[in-house]
Structure formats: structure tokens, C-alpha cells
Scaffold this motif. Structure first.
Motif, PDB file in Angstrom:
ATOM      1  N   GLY A 146      32.769  36.027  48.575  1.00 50.27           N
ATOM      2  CA  GLY A 146      31.527  36.496  48.887  1.00 50.27           C
ATOM      3  C   GLY A 146      30.912  35.039  48.863  1.00 50.27           C
ATOM      4  O   GLY A 146      29.975  34.745  49.712  1.00 50.27           O
ATOM      5  N   VAL A 147      30.889  34.444  47.778  1.00 46.61           N
ATOM      6  CA  VAL A 147      30.139  33.135  47.591  1.00 46.61           C
ATOM      7  C   VAL A 147      30.365  32.240  48.505  1.00 46.61           C
ATOM      8  O   VAL A 147      29.650  31.393  48.994  1.00 46.61           O
ATOM      9  CB  VAL A 147      30.122  32.851  46.143  1.00 46.61           C
ATOM     10  CG1 VAL A 147      29.645  31.068  46.021  1.00 46.61           C
ATOM     11  CG2 VAL A 147      29.664  33.620  45.224  1.00 46.61           C
ATOM     12  N   MET A 148      31.557  32.030  48.623  1.00 46.09           N
ATOM     13  CA  MET A 148      32.221  31.123  49.745  1.00 46.09           C
ATOM     14  C   MET A 148      31.974  31.405  51.249  1.00 46.09           C
ATOM     15  O   MET A 148      31.461  30.605  51.847  1.00 46.09           O
ATOM     16  CB  MET A 148      33.938  30.876  49.679  1.00 46.09           C
ATOM     17  CG  MET A 148      34.372  30.260  48.176  1.00 46.09           C
ATOM     18  SD  MET A 148      35.979  30.568  48.121  1.00 46.09           S
ATOM     19  CE  MET A 148      36.729  29.695  49.337  1.00 46.09           C
ATOM     20  N   ARG A 149      31.999  32.784  51.531  1.00 47.36           N
ATOM     21  CA  ARG A 149      31.449  33.091  52.738  1.00 47.36           C
ATOM     22  C   ARG A 149      29.794  32.550  53.011  1.00 47.36           C
ATOM     23  O   ARG A 149      29.512  32.149  53.883  1.00 47.36           O
ATOM     24  CB  ARG A 149      31.588  34.416  52.984  1.00 47.36           C
ATOM     25  CG  ARG A 149      31.535  35.144  54.181  1.00 47.36           C
ATOM     26  CD  ARG A 149      31.987  36.767  54.348  1.00 47.36           C
ATOM     27  NE  ARG A 149      33.243  36.895  53.799  1.00 47.36           N
ATOM     28  CZ  ARG A 149      33.697  37.846  52.727  1.00 47.36           C
ATOM     29  NH1 ARG A 149      32.860  38.521  52.096  1.00 47.36           N
ATOM     30  NH2 ARG A 149      34.958  38.086  52.661  1.00 47.36           N
ATOM     31  N   GLN A 150      29.230  33.100  52.030  1.00 48.08           N
ATOM     32  CA  GLN A 150      27.688  32.689  52.040  1.00 48.08           C
ATOM     33  C   GLN A 150      27.453  31.079  52.311  1.00 48.08           C
ATOM     34  O   GLN A 150      26.716  30.459  52.876  1.00 48.08           O
ATOM     35  CB  GLN A 150      27.016  32.983  50.674  1.00 48.08           C
ATOM     36  CG  GLN A 150      25.421  32.823  50.655  1.00 48.08           C
ATOM     37  CD  GLN A 150      24.673  33.466  51.974  1.00 48.08           C
ATOM     38  OE1 GLN A 150      25.226  34.541  52.440  1.00 48.08           O
ATOM     39  NE2 GLN A 150      23.898  32.722  52.522  1.00 48.08           N
ATOM     40  N   LEU A 151      28.366  30.281  51.412  1.00 49.89           N
ATOM     41  CA  LEU A 151      28.195  28.764  51.466  1.00 49.89           C
ATOM     42  C   LEU A 151      28.710  28.265  53.001  1.00 49.89           C
ATOM     43  O   LEU A 151      28.059  27.403  53.554  1.00 49.89           O
ATOM     44  CB  LEU A 151      29.363  28.389  50.558  1.00 49.89           C
ATOM     45  CG  LEU A 151      29.132  26.922  49.803  1.00 49.89           C
ATOM     46  CD1 LEU A 151      27.622  26.834  49.205  1.00 49.89           C
ATOM     47  CD2 LEU A 151      30.104  26.569  48.733  1.00 49.89           C
ATOM     48  N   ALA A 152      29.639  29.036  53.588  1.00 54.95           N
ATOM     49  CA  ALA A 152      30.243  28.778  54.544  1.00 54.95           C
ATOM     50  C   ALA A 152      29.019  28.989  55.963  1.00 54.95           C
ATOM     51  O   ALA A 152      28.470  28.062  56.941  1.00 54.95           O
ATOM     52  CB  ALA A 152      31.233  29.422  55.215  1.00 54.95           C
ATOM     53  N   ALA A 153      28.283  30.072  55.661  1.00 53.99           N
ATOM     54  CA  ALA A 153      27.033  30.351  56.405  1.00 53.99           C
ATOM     55  C   ALA A 153      26.038  29.334  56.444  1.00 53.99           C
ATOM     56  O   ALA A 153      25.515  29.263  57.454  1.00 53.99           O
ATOM     57  CB  ALA A 153      26.582  31.972  56.194  1.00 53.99           C
ATOM     58  N   ASP A 154      25.849  28.827  55.342  1.00 53.45           N
ATOM     59  CA  ASP A 154      24.713  27.850  55.024  1.00 53.45           C
ATOM     60  C   ASP A 154      25.274  26.423  55.724  1.00 53.45           C
ATOM     61  O   ASP A 154      24.496  25.532  55.641  1.00 53.45           O
ATOM     62  CB  ASP A 154      24.645  27.489  53.574  1.00 53.45           C
ATOM     63  CG  ASP A 154      24.147  28.900  53.021  1.00 53.45           C
ATOM     64  OD1 ASP A 154      23.550  29.685  53.674  1.00 53.45           O
ATOM     65  OD2 ASP A 154      24.033  28.899  51.492  1.00 53.45           O
ATOM     66  N   GLY A 155      26.421  26.456  56.166  1.00 54.41           N
ATOM     67  CA  GLY A 155      26.800  25.140  56.873  1.00 54.41           C
ATOM     68  C   GLY A 155      27.383  24.125  56.106  1.00 54.41           C
ATOM     69  O   GLY A 155      27.687  22.994  56.493  1.00 54.41           O
ATOM     70  N   MET A 156      28.069  24.585  54.878  1.00 49.70           N
ATOM     71  CA  MET A 156      28.532  23.526  54.273  1.00 49.70           C
ATOM     72  C   MET A 156      29.947  23.187  54.863  1.00 49.70           C
ATOM     73  O   MET A 156      30.637  23.836  55.411  1.00 49.70           O
ATOM     74  CB  MET A 156      29.069  24.242  52.803  1.00 49.70           C
ATOM     75  CG  MET A 156      29.965  23.316  51.710  1.00 49.70           C
ATOM     76  SD  MET A 156      28.969  21.659  51.337  1.00 49.70           S
ATOM     77  CE  MET A 156      27.787  22.268  50.156  1.00 49.70           C
TER      78      MET A 156
END
Lengths: 300, 264
Positions: free
Chosen positions: B200-210
Motif C-alpha cells: 500500500g505504501v509503495m503504491r502511494q509512492l508510485a502514485a506520487d511519481g517516485m
């Protein structure tokens, strides 16, 4: 009771639990051997206590006459001083040797290995005699450029007093043992801790001081307490250098009044008192580190 | 999860691996891997265990040395300075500087066991970036907030579950404001019920453009989040392309065999 016992044997009691007020009484295993062994030991102990109290040659009055005498107390002070100073040298030297031994530089690591081999491989007693007689080997000591100019020269006899020889002997020997304790502590820290620090951009020295050493302390501190207690007792060997620590102070007194046994007992009582105090401290220290260790490892 | 990569990756790729080779005691592990990851892209690295995928990831921030080839991160050659026809190995301090802008998350979390969650997150900003403690603390709390663990700031790693530890590890990496995040099987050491919170945290990170390179066995996660996927087999990147294509219509037989086995 017999009825219930047969009930249990047939396994039916599990389905019809016995009411608690009728539960059978559990009789522990009888151990007659224990009573015999205890009685034998008590007899021997009683004999020892009896002879210590009744043999007048122990001369307990002499023991306590000197117990708080100035010379014995001064000797005790010197012993504590020797122990702490030598231990400090041992810990600092041990850390340097451990880091050298674990370094990637083959010259540094083999030098450290050679040092440890030499100092652990020869008796401390011999090392102390050696430092005491160093002036026979190097009558003059000088400061200057290697193989070049000398700035200042000292007589080894003046520079290496019995005290200096004692702390050199005890401290340099201890460094070899502390090096192994520190090495095992440092090696006990998982490789992943160093990798995580490097991955964050930390340098080697920062990683060692901030990440590796604090965690190595859990492994290093308990045996270091043991070494400290050992050092207190080993410092008695310094008597051979005619430095008036606790044992030599006692020897100086009985050399005059011939009360050898009582003065050895005086000195031994002081060693016992100090080692007891240190052992209590050691116990709490170990418990502290065991607790944080157990707590932290449990979920890892 | 269709994100526009083109926006950010107009020029040089964020990570570029060129012809990378490495052998462990004469046993080749990487035999000439090529890989490009654009800025803002999420790239999943797949492969059987022992295929060299973790080694490839660890080479990217120089935790592992390599024998030949180049790694360029954010336009900077990793580990070497090129002069004429020679590559001069950088000093450790220089390598540390290069690593400081690459975040890494390990399979075994590797949180500093003698520090609280917050201290773990503050350590590198204070020691590496020389950030004042107060500022680092504020930033650390913000990072813990981001992974949903602000309430566990004073807990030691041993008091946290595996999933929580891994989230702190992600916060610790994020506190250095990395341009690229490397994940080395981040959920492999977790109990199944704890995998979700980390993903979930990684998904959010991806959505933030990392920009993320993720070595993983979580095919469902790769399908959902990854832009591209690479399949490593016997030290070679045998298949590389849009995640959907690699994961759904693989061309290479070993990719096909691997996916069949994993998805069964």
C-alpha cells in the motif's frame, strides 16, 4: 483414591473430571542421595570453620590490626589505580587492535594478529618482568625522526618507573584480550546494519561509531566486566616489580614482623571485598544487557 | 494506474545500466545486463531466485561491485570517474555522496536495532546531510506520517511488526529525499497478512511519481503498479517492456515458464 487412580488409568477421568476436592495429591520424587551429599558437605564445612576459628596461628587479631592500617589502605588505593588505568589502556588498545584486525589493510590486520599472538602467547608474569627490566635492553630512550635526528633522550631507568612498567605490562597484555572481545562484538553486528548505513550515504567512520559499535556493546560489555575483575586480581603480580600495591604492601609488612599468614589474609579480604562489589555491579550490568538483548532479538 | 511517463522523461533516463557483468568467484551472475528506467517510472524486476536480480539491484547503489559495464543514475556515472580511456574508482566519500540520493529498501528491513523508529529516520539526514536535529525530527515525523506510523515514532524495531518495520525502512529512505528508490524483495520476509500494508505504501509512492525499481515476486502488484517489467534469467535481461505485455503476453519461453509457475 484407588478408585480414582484406576479411573485415570483407564482414561475415563478425562471425560468425567474429578471434583477438585477429591483430586489426588502429587508426591514429589524422593531424593535420599541429596540428604547424604548435603550431610557430607556440611561436616567438611564445619571442620573448616572450626579450624579457622580455633587454630590460633591464623591470628585474627593481627589480621584486623592491619586491616585498616595506612600502608594496607595505600596499597589498596594503588591496586585500584593500577586496575583502572591498565583497564583503560586495555580497552582503548583493544579497540584499536580490533579495528586494525578487521580492516581490509593486510599490513594492519596482520600486525594486530601478531601483537595478539605475542601478548596472549607469553605469560603475563614474564611480560611484567620484561617491562621492569627494559632499561637493560634500551638504556636510553629518545624522541626523534625514525632513523634520523634525535630531539630528546631519556634514561630508561628514570622514565620507566615500577608504576610505568606495571601499567605497561598489565595494559598492553589486556589490550590483546580486549581486542578479541571487541572483535567478536563487532562481528556480532549483522552485515545488513552496515549495508543499510552505507545505502543511506553514511561513511565508514560514521557507520562504525553510530551504527556498529553501539550494537556491539551488548556483546562487549559483559565480558569486559569479567576482565575488570580479573585485572584486579592479576594486578597482584605487580608485586614482582616492587611496586607497593595491595599484595606488595602486605609483603613489606610481614617481611619485618614475620606475620606472613595474617597479612596475606588481610590482603585477601580486601581483594574479596572489591571483587564482590564489582561482581554485584557486573550482575546488574549483565541483566541490563540481557534484557535489552532478549527484548530486541525476540521479534527480529 | 496509467501514468504519463513522457512528462518527466524527456531527456536522459533516471537509471541506465549498460552491459553490466559480474562474477562471484568465476561463476558469472550477470552476463551483460542492459536496462533503462525513465524518471517517474516504476520498473519491476522479476526472475527466479539466483537469477541475479538482487545482485543487479545492489550494483546500482554500489553495495556490490561489478566487473565491467556502467551504471548511470541521474546522469552520473556510479562509482567511477572517467578520464580518457580509463575509469578511476571513486573514493568512499564520493560513493557515499552518490548513494545518498538513492533510497534502498532491504528484504530484511535492516532497521538500526538500537534506535527508535524516529531515530532511524533522522539518522542519515543528521549525519549525512548535516540537517539540524529539530529540522530532522520534524522531517522524520512527516516521513513516518507518510507511511502511517507517526504514532509508533518512539518504538524500537523489536517492538514493531515486520510490516511496520518495513514501512519505517521506507520512511528512512524517503527522509534523504532520494531521486530513485530501490526495493530488494521488500515483502519476501513478511507474514502474508502484513504484505498488504507495505505494498500500500509503495503504491502511494508510485502514485506520487517516485522512480522505483522493485525486485519482487508479487506479480499482482507488478501488474497493478509497474509501468515496465524486466525478466532476468541466468544473468541476462531476456525480456523488457511495458509491464502489461511482459506479464500477460511474454515472448521469451523462460518468462512464460516462470509466470506459469508463480501464478499457479
Amino acid at each position: 483414591m484407588p478408585v480414582q487412580a484406576s479411573d485415570q488409568a483407564s482414561g475415563r477421568s478425562q471425560m468425567n473430571p474429578i471434583p477438585s476436592d477429591e483430586a489426588p495429591i502429587i508426591v514429589p520424587e524422593r531424593k535420599p542421595g541429596r540428604w547424604v551429599a548435603a550431610a557430607l558437605v556440611l561436616v567438611v564445612a564445619a571442620m573448616v570453620v572450626n579450624t579457622v576459628l580455633t587454630n590460633e596461628r591464623f591470628q585474627w587479631d593481627v589480621v584486623f590490626e592491619y586491616f585498616l592500617s595506612d600502608r594496607i589502605l595505600a596499597g589498596l588505593g594503588n591496586t585500584l589505580n593500577l586496575t583502572l588505568v591498565s583497564m583503560t589502556i586495555g580497552i582503548a588498545g583493544g579497540l584499536v587492535l580490533a579495528l586494525m584486525r578487521l580492516s581490509g589493510n593486510p599490513v594492519l590486520s596482520s600486525t594486530a594478529s601478531a601483537y595478539i599472538w605475542l601478548f596472549r602467547g607469553t605469560p603475563l608474569f614474564v611480560q611484567l618482568l620484561f617491562w621492569g627490566s627494559i632499561s637493560a635492553l634500551y638504556p636510553r630512550l629518545s624522541i626523534g625522526v625514525p632513523f634520523g635526528v634525535e630531539f630528546a633522550t631519556f634514561s630508561a631507568n628514570d622514565l620507566i618507573s615500577p608504576y610505568t612498567a606495571a601499567i605497561l605490562g598489565l595494559g598492553l597484555n589486556e589490550a590483546a584480550y580486549m581486542a578479541e572481545i571487541m572483535r567478536s562484538g563487532i562481528s556480532s553486528v549483522e552485515r545488513g546494519q552496515t549495508e543499510a548505513a552505507y545505502a543511506l550515504g553514511m561513511r565508514r567512520a560514521t557507520t562504525t561509531w553510530r551504527i556498529v559499535l553501539p550494537q556491539a556493546m551488548r556483546v562487549i560489555i559483559p565480558p569486559t566486566g569479567n576482565q575488570l575483575i580479573g585485572m584486579l586480581k592479576m594486578s597482584a603480580m605487580v608485586a614482582v616489580l616492587a611496586y607497593p600495591e595491595l599484595l606488595y604492601s602486605a609483603q613489606l609488612i610481614y617481611a619485618v614482623n614475620y606475620q606472613t599468614i595474617p597479612l596475606l589474609i588481610t590482603a585477601s579480604l580486601w581483594y574479596l571485598i572489591v571483587t564482590t562489589v564489582l561482581s554485584v555491579g557486573q550482575h546488574f550490568l549483565e541483566r541490563h544487557y540481557q534484557r535489552s538483548d532478549g527484548g530486541r532479538r525476540a521479534k527480529e | 494506474m496509467e501514468r504519463t511517463i513522457e512528462n518527466e522523461s524527456t531527456s536522459a533516463p533516471a537509471v541506465q545500466v549498460v552491459n553490466l557483468t559480474k562474477a562471484f568467484h568465476q561463476t558469472p551472475v550477470l552476463k551483460g545486463v542492459n536496462l533503462e528506467v525513465a524518471g517517474g517510472e516504476v520498473c519491476c524486476v522479476l526472475g527466479r531466485s539466483g537469477s541475479g536480480k538482487s545482485t543487479l539491484l545492489r550494483c546500482m547503489n554500489l553495495l556490490e561491485s561489478f566487473d565491467s559495464g556502467r551504471i548511470i543514475v541521474n546522469g552520473e556515472l556510479m562509482g567511477y570517474r572517467e578520464k580518457g580511456r580509463r575509469l578511476y574508482t571513486l573514493k568512499f566519500a564520493e560513493i557515499a555522496r552518490q548513494r545518498s540520493s538513492i533510497g534502498m529498501v532491504f528484504q530484511r528491513f535492516n532497521l538500526f536495532a538500537h534506535m527508535t523508529a524516529l531515530e532511524n529516520v533522522m539518522e542519515a539526514p543528521v549525519r549525512v546531510r548535516r540537517l539540524p536535529k529539530a529540522e530532522a525530527r520534524e522531517r522524520g515525523m512527516a516521513m513516518l506520517e507518510r507511511v502511517g506510523l507517526a504514532n509508533r515514532a518512539s518504538a524500537y524495531p523489536s517492538q514493531l511488526s515486520g510490516g511496520q518495520q518495513q514501512r519505517v525502512a521506507i520512511a528512512r529512505a524517503l527522509a534523504m529525499d532520494p531521486k530513485v528508490m530501490l526495493f530488494d524483495e521488500p515483502t519476501s520476509a513478511l507474514d502474508p497478512e502484513l504484505v498488504g500494508e507495505v505494498l500500500g505504501v509503495m503504491r502511494q509512492l508510485a502514485a506520487d511519481g517516485m522512480t522505483m525499481i522493485v525486485v519482487t515476486h508479487e506479480i499482482a502488484f507488478a501488474r497493478e503498479v509497474a509501468d515496465t517489467a524486466v525478466f532476468i534469467d541466468a544473468g541476462l535481461a531476456v525480456e523488457h517492456g511495458p509491464a502489461r505485455q511482459v506479464l500477460s503476453q511474454p515472448e521469451h519461453p523462460s518468462t512464460r515458464a516462470f509466470l506459469e509457475r508463480v501464478l499457479k
